[in-house]
Motif scaffolding. Structure first.
Motif, mmCIF file in Angstrom:
data_model
loop_
_atom_site.group_PDB
_atom_site.id
_atom_site.type_symbol
_atom_site.label_atom_id
_atom_site.label_comp_id
_atom_site.label_asym_id
_atom_site.label_seq_id
_atom_site.Cartn_x
_atom_site.Cartn_y
_atom_site.Cartn_z
ATOM 1 N N LEU A 75 -7.488 20.594 -16.397
ATOM 2 C CA LEU A 75 -7.079 19.758 -15.285
ATOM 3 C C LEU A 75 -7.939 20.072 -14.073
ATOM 4 C CD1 LEU A 75 -4.544 19.780 -17.225
ATOM 5 C CD2 LEU A 75 -3.177 19.381 -15.179
ATOM 6 N N LEU A 76 -8.071 19.079 -13.182
ATOM 7 C CA LEU A 76 -8.857 19.254 -11.964
ATOM 8 C C LEU A 76 -7.947 19.145 -10.743
ATOM 9 C CD1 LEU A 76 -12.023 17.140 -12.832
ATOM 10 C CD2 LEU A 76 -11.771 19.623 -12.886
ATOM 11 N N LEU A 77 -8.268 19.918 -9.714
ATOM 12 C CA LEU A 77 -7.486 19.917 -8.486
ATOM 13 C C LEU A 77 -7.793 18.653 -7.691
ATOM 14 C CD1 LEU A 77 -5.538 21.380 -6.576
ATOM 15 C CD2 LEU A 77 -7.540 22.501 -5.560
ATOM 16 N N GLU A 78 -6.787 17.792 -7.569
ATOM 17 C CA GLU A 78 -6.993 16.546 -6.828
ATOM 18 C C GLU A 78 -6.714 16.705 -5.343
ATOM 19 O OE1 GLU A 78 -5.934 11.858 -7.187
ATOM 20 O OE2 GLU A 78 -4.274 13.265 -7.478
ATOM 21 N N ASP A 79 -5.675 17.458 -5.004
ATOM 22 C CA ASP A 79 -5.270 17.506 -3.596
ATOM 23 C C ASP A 79 -4.431 18.747 -3.340
ATOM 24 O OD1 ASP A 79 -5.103 16.646 -1.003
ATOM 25 O OD2 ASP A 79 -3.530 15.157 -1.368
ATOM 26 N N THR A 80 -4.450 19.202 -2.102
ATOM 27 C CA THR A 80 -3.584 20.287 -1.643
ATOM 28 C C THR A 80 -2.951 19.863 -0.330
ATOM 29 O OG1 THR A 80 -4.962 21.991 -2.670
ATOM 30 C CG2 THR A 80 -3.425 22.706 -0.967
ATOM 31 N N VAL A 81 -1.615 19.817 -0.307
ATOM 32 C CA VAL A 81 -0.873 19.421 0.894
ATOM 33 C C VAL A 81 0.163 20.495 1.196
ATOM 34 C CG1 VAL A 81 0.614 17.694 1.952
ATOM 35 C CG2 VAL A 81 -1.201 16.969 0.387
ATOM 36 N N ASN A 82 0.045 21.089 2.367
ATOM 37 C CA ASN A 82 0.972 22.154 2.782
ATOM 38 C C ASN A 82 1.074 23.257 1.729
ATOM 39 O OD1 ASN A 82 1.613 20.775 5.201
ATOM 40 N ND2 ASN A 82 3.169 19.560 4.148
ATOM 41 N N GLY A 83 -0.058 23.613 1.153
ATOM 42 C CA GLY A 83 -0.108 24.693 0.185
ATOM 43 C C GLY A 83 0.316 24.323 -1.217
ATOM 44 N N VAL A 84 0.640 23.055 -1.454
ATOM 45 C CA VAL A 84 1.072 22.597 -2.775
ATOM 46 C C VAL A 84 -0.071 21.831 -3.440
ATOM 47 C CG1 VAL A 84 2.739 21.202 -4.057
ATOM 48 C CG2 VAL A 84 3.473 22.484 -2.033
ATOM 49 N N ASP A 85 -0.464 22.266 -4.635
ATOM 50 C CA ASP A 85 -1.609 21.705 -5.344
ATOM 51 C C ASP A 85 -1.177 20.669 -6.371
ATOM 52 O OD1 ASP A 85 -3.289 23.543 -4.007
ATOM 53 O OD2 ASP A 85 -2.887 25.066 -5.546
ATOM 54 N N THR A 86 -1.956 19.595 -6.483
ATOM 55 C CA THR A 86 -1.785 18.607 -7.543
ATOM 56 C C THR A 86 -2.971 18.710 -8.496
ATOM 57 O OG1 THR A 86 -0.562 17.070 -6.115
ATOM 58 C CG2 THR A 86 -1.565 16.165 -8.110
ATOM 59 N N TRP A 87 -2.680 19.135 -9.734
ATOM 60 C CA TRP A 87 -3.716 19.270 -10.760
ATOM 61 C C TRP A 87 -3.624 18.058 -11.681
ATOM 62 C CZ3 TRP A 87 -7.278 23.168 -10.667
ATOM 63 C CH2 TRP A 87 -6.993 24.252 -9.836
ATOM 64 N N LEU A 88 -4.701 17.303 -11.769
ATOM 65 C CA LEU A 88 -4.692 15.997 -12.424
ATOM 66 C C LEU A 88 -5.353 16.045 -13.794
ATOM 67 C CD1 LEU A 88 -3.829 13.060 -11.656
ATOM 68 C CD2 LEU A 88 -6.221 12.690 -10.990
ATOM 69 N N SER A 89 -4.753 15.310 -14.754
ATOM 70 C CA SER A 89 -5.338 15.176 -16.087
ATOM 71 C C SER A 89 -6.090 13.856 -16.177
ATOM 72 C CB SER A 89 -4.238 15.219 -17.155
ATOM 73 O OG SER A 89 -3.472 14.031 -17.108
ATOM 74 N N ALA A 90 -6.785 13.653 -17.270
ATOM 75 C CA ALA A 90 -7.616 12.468 -17.426
ATOM 76 C C ALA A 90 -6.815 11.177 -17.445
ATOM 77 C CB ALA A 90 -8.434 12.579 -18.714
ATOM 78 N N ASP A 91 -5.544 11.233 -17.844
ATOM 79 C CA ASP A 91 -4.739 10.009 -17.902
ATOM 80 C C ASP A 91 -3.767 9.903 -16.729
ATOM 81 O OD1 ASP A 91 -2.754 11.845 -18.569
ATOM 82 O OD2 ASP A 91 -1.783 10.462 -19.955
ATOM 83 N N MET A 92 -4.025 10.659 -15.668
ATOM 84 C CA MET A 92 -3.276 10.606 -14.422
ATOM 85 C C MET A 92 -1.931 11.328 -14.464
ATOM 86 S SD MET A 92 -5.414 9.020 -12.488
ATOM 87 C CE MET A 92 -6.592 9.910 -13.504
ATOM 88 N N SER A 93 -1.630 12.062 -15.526
ATOM 89 C CA SER A 93 -0.488 12.966 -15.496
ATOM 90 C C SER A 93 -0.880 14.188 -14.664
ATOM 91 C CB SER A 93 -0.084 13.377 -16.905
ATOM 92 O OG SER A 93 0.299 12.240 -17.651
#
Length: 219
Positions: A75-93
């Motif tokens: 997974l790749l790190l898409e965004d970090t907001v207030n210390g919370v990371d969103t790790w994204l998969s190829a199908d947007m999960s």
């Protein structure tokens, strides 16, 4: 509809040297619905949203294993907001994490909608032993939220040297043994001695998803 997690390996787009992209993903983690098959991402083709992350080699990478299937992806790190990371998969999960600890999942069925992990996080990152509470809100199959409170014992299990893609890393092993009225699980975290960050973990994400293993990866 009951949804299941399926991990598939997909080959990343081989960019040319002039693009400046090196060490690209060679796999992606895909989580798909049960039932009528969703169109799979062809090898080397991604949505613009994920493709932009693939092209930017400065974006951090997370190696994820679905333990009960013994299958892995990245997974790749898409965004970090207030210390919370969103790790994204190829199908947007996605996996939602804070300081390496799981706070939620997206697109994986009866998912972990949100988790309050503030109490165990303080103990785990500081290397202290003690009791704490955590709160899970799960999205059920009928689109309702079910919330549970867990009483957890966090323990420092001592040092361990682990092998990651970046090499051998000296860590402190922390366990979190949690129980509610009807569920129990044990999370394990490997915290880097050098920088105090969780570089490897085994965390429970619910009955359907089971345990996931995360490791810091390199591009």
């Amino acid at each position: 509809m009951i949804r299941h997690v399926v991990v598939t390996l997909i080959t990343a787009l081989a960019l040319t040297a002039c693009s400046g992209a090196q060490g690209l993903l060679d796999r992606g983690l895909e989580m798909v619905d049960d039932g009528p098959a969703r169109a799979k991402v062809p090898a080397g083709q991604f949505t613009p949203r994920f493709g932009a992350l693939v092209a930017d080699t400065s974006v951090p990478l997370l190696v994820v294993t679905i333990e009960n299937r013994n299958q892995s992806g990245r997974l790749l790190l898409e965004d970090t907001v207030n210390g919370v990371d969103t790790w994204l998969s190829a199908d947007m999960s996605a996996l939602i994490m804070q300081n390496g600890m799981l706070r939620g999942t997206r697109g994986v069925g009866t998912e972990l909608f949100a988790a309050d992990i503030s109490e165990p996080m303080r103990l785990i990152l500081s290397g202290k032993t003690g009791h704490s509470d955590r709160l899970h809100s799960n999205l059920t199959g009928d689109d309702r939220i079910k919330t549970r409170t867990y009483r957890c014992l966090v323990e420092n299990k001592g040092p361990d040297v682990i092998n990651l893609e970046m090499g051998r890393v000296s860590t402190r092993v922390m366990t979190e043994d949690c129980k509610s009225v009807d569920q129990s699980f044990t999370n394990t975290y490997w915290v880097s001695v050098a920088n105090g960050k969780i570089v490897q973990s085994r965390q429970w994400a619910g009955d359907e998803f089971g345990y996931i293993i995360t490791q810091a990866g390199i591009r």
